[in-house]
Design an enzyme around this catalytic site. Structure first.
Site, PDB file in Angstrom:
ATOM      1  N   PRO A 274      47.906  56.992  47.919  1.00 48.31           N
ATOM      2  CA  PRO A 274      48.890  56.375  46.833  1.00 48.31           C
ATOM      3  C   PRO A 274      49.872  55.432  47.224  1.00 48.31           C
ATOM      4  O   PRO A 274      50.464  55.445  48.339  1.00 48.31           O
ATOM      5  CB  PRO A 274      49.673  57.825  46.316  1.00 48.31           C
ATOM      6  CG  PRO A 274      49.714  58.553  47.944  1.00 48.31           C
ATOM      7  CD  PRO A 274      48.560  58.267  48.432  1.00 48.31           C
ATOM      8  N   ARG A 276      51.575  53.079  44.365  1.00 44.28           N
ATOM      9  CA  ARG A 276      52.530  52.647  43.479  1.00 44.28           C
ATOM     10  C   ARG A 276      53.222  53.905  43.001  1.00 44.28           C
ATOM     11  O   ARG A 276      54.721  54.152  42.668  1.00 44.28           O
ATOM     12  CB  ARG A 276      51.770  52.218  42.012  1.00 44.28           C
ATOM     13  CG  ARG A 276      52.909  51.613  41.073  1.00 44.28           C
ATOM     14  CD  ARG A 276      51.940  51.484  39.702  1.00 44.28           C
ATOM     15  NE  ARG A 276      50.780  50.684  40.052  1.00 44.28           N
ATOM     16  CZ  ARG A 276      50.572  49.351  40.004  1.00 44.28           C
ATOM     17  NH1 ARG A 276      51.684  48.615  39.401  1.00 44.28           N
ATOM     18  NH2 ARG A 276      49.552  48.867  40.183  1.00 44.28           N
ATOM     19  N   ARG A 312      55.030  40.253  39.448  1.00 45.83           N
ATOM     20  CA  ARG A 312      54.137  41.059  38.468  1.00 45.83           C
ATOM     21  C   ARG A 312      54.092  40.382  37.088  1.00 45.83           C
ATOM     22  O   ARG A 312      52.960  40.399  36.452  1.00 45.83           O
ATOM     23  CB  ARG A 312      54.175  42.422  38.539  1.00 45.83           C
ATOM     24  CG  ARG A 312      54.241  42.945  39.918  1.00 45.83           C
ATOM     25  CD  ARG A 312      54.487  44.685  39.891  1.00 45.83           C
ATOM     26  NE  ARG A 312      53.241  45.070  39.656  1.00 45.83           N
ATOM     27  CZ  ARG A 312      53.257  45.560  38.231  1.00 45.83           C
ATOM     28  NH1 ARG A 312      54.314  45.662  37.654  1.00 45.83           N
ATOM     29  NH2 ARG A 312      52.099  46.070  37.780  1.00 45.83           N
ATOM     30  N   TYR A 316      50.471  39.611  35.939  1.00 43.51           N
ATOM     31  CA  TYR A 316      49.645  40.697  35.302  1.00 43.51           C
ATOM     32  C   TYR A 316      50.250  40.890  33.808  1.00 43.51           C
ATOM     33  O   TYR A 316      49.884  41.735  33.097  1.00 43.51           O
ATOM     34  CB  TYR A 316      49.599  41.827  35.807  1.00 43.51           C
ATOM     35  CG  TYR A 316      49.563  41.935  37.428  1.00 43.51           C
ATOM     36  CD1 TYR A 316      48.031  41.565  38.123  1.00 43.51           C
ATOM     37  CD2 TYR A 316      50.353  42.255  38.220  1.00 43.51           C
ATOM     38  CE1 TYR A 316      47.855  41.567  39.319  1.00 43.51           C
ATOM     39  CE2 TYR A 316      50.147  42.308  39.793  1.00 43.51           C
ATOM     40  CZ  TYR A 316      48.850  41.866  40.246  1.00 43.51           C
ATOM     41  OH  TYR A 316      48.958  41.956  41.671  1.00 43.51           O
ATOM     42  N   CYS A 342      60.323  26.115  38.103  1.00 46.32           N
ATOM     43  CA  CYS A 342      59.842  25.217  37.048  1.00 46.32           C
ATOM     44  C   CYS A 342      58.460  25.495  36.467  1.00 46.32           C
ATOM     45  O   CYS A 342      57.492  24.802  36.877  1.00 46.32           O
ATOM     46  CB  CYS A 342      59.976  23.813  37.753  1.00 46.32           C
ATOM     47  SG  CYS A 342      61.607  23.318  38.022  1.00 46.32           S
ATOM     48  N   GLU A 343      58.095  26.480  35.808  1.00 48.86           N
ATOM     49  CA  GLU A 343      56.732  26.756  35.264  1.00 48.86           C
ATOM     50  C   GLU A 343      57.251  27.909  34.166  1.00 48.86           C
ATOM     51  O   GLU A 343      58.164  28.710  34.193  1.00 48.86           O
ATOM     52  CB  GLU A 343      56.125  27.808  36.123  1.00 48.86           C
ATOM     53  CG  GLU A 343      55.642  26.896  37.644  1.00 48.86           C
ATOM     54  CD  GLU A 343      54.323  27.702  38.021  1.00 48.86           C
ATOM     55  OE1 GLU A 343      53.523  28.556  37.238  1.00 48.86           O
ATOM     56  OE2 GLU A 343      53.940  27.431  39.123  1.00 48.86           O
TER      57      GLU A 343
HETATM   58  N1  LLP Z   1      43.677  52.276  48.083  1.00 49.90           N
HETATM   59  C1  LLP Z   1      42.951  51.066  48.033  1.00 49.90           C
HETATM   60  C2  LLP Z   1      41.773  50.653  48.623  1.00 49.90           C
HETATM   61  C3  LLP Z   1      43.741  49.972  47.277  1.00 49.90           C
HETATM   62  O1  LLP Z   1      42.936  48.810  47.423  1.00 49.90           O
HETATM   63  C4  LLP Z   1      45.176  50.465  46.552  1.00 49.90           C
HETATM   64  C5  LLP Z   1      45.607  49.257  45.759  1.00 49.90           C
HETATM   65  C6  LLP Z   1      45.477  51.474  46.770  1.00 49.90           C
HETATM   66  C7  LLP Z   1      44.976  52.443  47.620  1.00 49.90           C
HETATM   67  C8  LLP Z   1      46.864  51.705  46.196  1.00 49.90           C
HETATM   68  O2  LLP Z   1      46.813  51.893  44.901  1.00 49.90           O
HETATM   69  P1  LLP Z   1      48.000  52.272  43.897  1.00 49.90           P
HETATM   70  O3  LLP Z   1      48.067  54.022  44.365  1.00 49.90           O
HETATM   71  O4  LLP Z   1      49.360  51.529  44.511  1.00 49.90           O
HETATM   72  O5  LLP Z   1      47.664  52.278  42.637  1.00 49.90           O
HETATM   73  N2  LLP Z   1      49.814  44.301  42.968  1.00 49.90           N
HETATM   74  C9  LLP Z   1      48.996  44.907  41.950  1.00 49.90           C
HETATM   75  C10 LLP Z   1      48.475  46.216  42.558  1.00 49.90           C
HETATM   76  C11 LLP Z   1      47.375  46.050  43.403  1.00 49.90           C
HETATM   77  C12 LLP Z   1      46.722  47.135  43.965  1.00 49.90           C
HETATM   78  C13 LLP Z   1      45.577  46.909  44.969  1.00 49.90           C
HETATM   79  N3  LLP Z   1      45.143  48.115  45.671  1.00 49.90           N
HETATM   80  C14 LLP Z   1      50.440  45.339  40.788  1.00 49.90           C
HETATM   81  O6  LLP Z   1      51.389  44.742  41.356  1.00 49.90           O
HETATM   82  O7  LLP Z   1      49.941  46.047  40.077  1.00 49.90           O
END
Ligand code: LLP
Length: 415
Positions: A274, A276, A312, A316, A342-343
């Protein structure tokens, strides 16, 4: 249930305005207690299982944050040797580190193996060839898990969905590749098979795609075992989403019940990655209002944080709750909260209801503890936001803002 440490109702003691004055803006503020509560909440939901949690360092890689989690017993999920170095500096032992990602270089693999990494999640036949060769050269046994692609749509944003066959991630299950490669790693003397891994994407707000993916993974693992192959563990990835709109706490319990229902008494050691769900709600970004500009039927609230500080929304179209910390009268017009870059895409929030914000007012951007500071850049030659950690009544500066001289120090004038 864990609470949001920056929700005023639960934490009136966090005076964000005085932190902004004392440490300057833009400023990331994290809560150590919040990180601990989220980590423990996640762990508690899995208490019926043989489970191991590897925090996804990419979500928040501040050494101070990693140290808080290390003290809770967390391992780390990393995607570069740089992240491995951070994890180890913060006190996470190498055997509790899992190396994910589609493009690990030979140098990274060699460094990780030399340090005694706990698990490498391999994602292609080419990568496995490299791991075998490097392990042989170093005369070590590489602990390898296969990350598979189960072709499941996680129903998240396209840029953070990894579960479908069309993405670069994992080894396909449906055409038999995963099975063939797993059997190959079991027969190599320089590899210790660790099992199978899956991660279908990030910011999943429904449990059903997890269930579909996990059942596929379990099916493959059971078939391999039936053929006599050793499949000790299953790595279930990360991906559990948060509620950016309402800032309600993450429902770890429902996720835990799902996983427990599918995997209890199956005899697999389970891994979790985990990011996020542990980090997002335990950090905020504070930014100061520079100007308020009349936009006709709306206001532009121009603040000192920009897309280089929190990417973000730009990348996104992500939504973060934004509140003004000064008590102000209501205002009838919607507000676009924008940065100085400047965007047109440089914004933190569009069409928001905000009171009559004045110059100098501090705004708080919520749920910024994950994928916030880690994605900062120096675009427009802007030094990154500083990062601080609240720990009880103590404030630790995790990373001060760089001066312009420090920012430019590595560059050379060629003439
Ligand atoms: N494991 C792997 C192999 C991953 O690629 C990721 C996230 C995680 C675990 C963790 O996932 P989480 O629990 O955080 O969802 N920058 C983007 C999110 C990119 C996530 C990439 N991989 C954002 O700001 O939403």
């Amino acid at each position: 249930m864990t609470m949001n440490p920056f929700d005023g109702a639960h934490a009136p003691y966090v005076d964000l305005n005085s932190l902004a004055t004392a440490y300057g803006t833009p400023l990331y503020v994290y809560s150590a207690d919040g990180f601990i509560a989220s980590y423990q909440g996640f762990a508690a939901s899995l208490s019926a299982l043989d489970s191991h949690i590897h925090f996804a360092v990419k979500a928040n890689s501040a050494l101070g944050v990693l140290q808080v989690l290390a003290k809770q017993g967390a391992g780390a999920d990393i995607v570069s040797y740089g992240e491995m170095k951070r994890a180890m500096m913060a006190g996470i032992p190498p055997e509790k580190i899992v190396f994910s990602g589609v493009g690990k270089t030979d140098a990274e693999l060699a460094s990780a193996l030399t340090d005694g990494i706990g698990q490498i999640n391999a994602e292609s036949s080419a990568e496995i060839d490299h791991i075998m060769r490097i392990a042989e050269q170093l005369d070590v046994i590489a602990p390898v898990c296969l990350r598979v692609n189960v072709n499941v749509d996680p129903k998240s944003h396209a840029k953070i969905s990894t579960g479908q066959r069309s993405t670069k991630f994992g080894i396909p299950v449906d055409d038999g590749q995963a099975k063939i490669l797993y059997k190959a790693i079991c027969q190599n003397p320089h590899i210790k098979p660790m099992g199978l891994a899956v991660h279908i994407g990030s910011q999943l707000t429904e449990l059903e795609p997890f269930e579909t993916a996990y059942l596929e993974l379990l099916g493959l693992a059971d078939r391999l075992r039936a053929d006599g192959y050793d499949v000790p563990g299953l790595d279930l990835g990360g991906g559990l989403g948060i509620d950016y709109a309402t800032n309600q706490p993450v429902d770890f319990a429902s996720y835990g019940r799902l996983v427990t229902r599918i995997f209890s008494n199956r005899g697999y050691r389970l891994g979790f990655e985990p990011g996020r769900s542990i980090a997002a709600d335990n950090g905020v970004l504070l930014t100061k209002t520079i100007f308020v500009k009349d936009g006709g039927d709306k206001r532009f609230v121009i603040v000192d944080a920009a897309m280089n500080d929190l990417l973000r929304p730009t990348l996104y179209e992500a939504y973060h709750t934004i509140d003004c910390l000064s008590p102000r009268d209501p205002h009838p017009l919607p507000a676009d909260i924008v940065g100085p870059v400047c965007e047109t895409g440089d914004y933190l929030g569009l069409g928001r209801t905000l009171p009559d914000v004045q110059e100098g007012d501090i705004l708080v951007v919520r749920s910024a503890g994950a994928y916030g500071a880690v994605m900062m850049s120096n675009y427009n030659t802007r030094p990154e936001a500083a990062e601080i950690l609240l720990d009880g009544d103590k404030v630790h500066v995790l990373r001060p803002r760089r001066t312009l001289d420090e920012l430019l120090a590595l560059e050379h004038l060629p003439l």
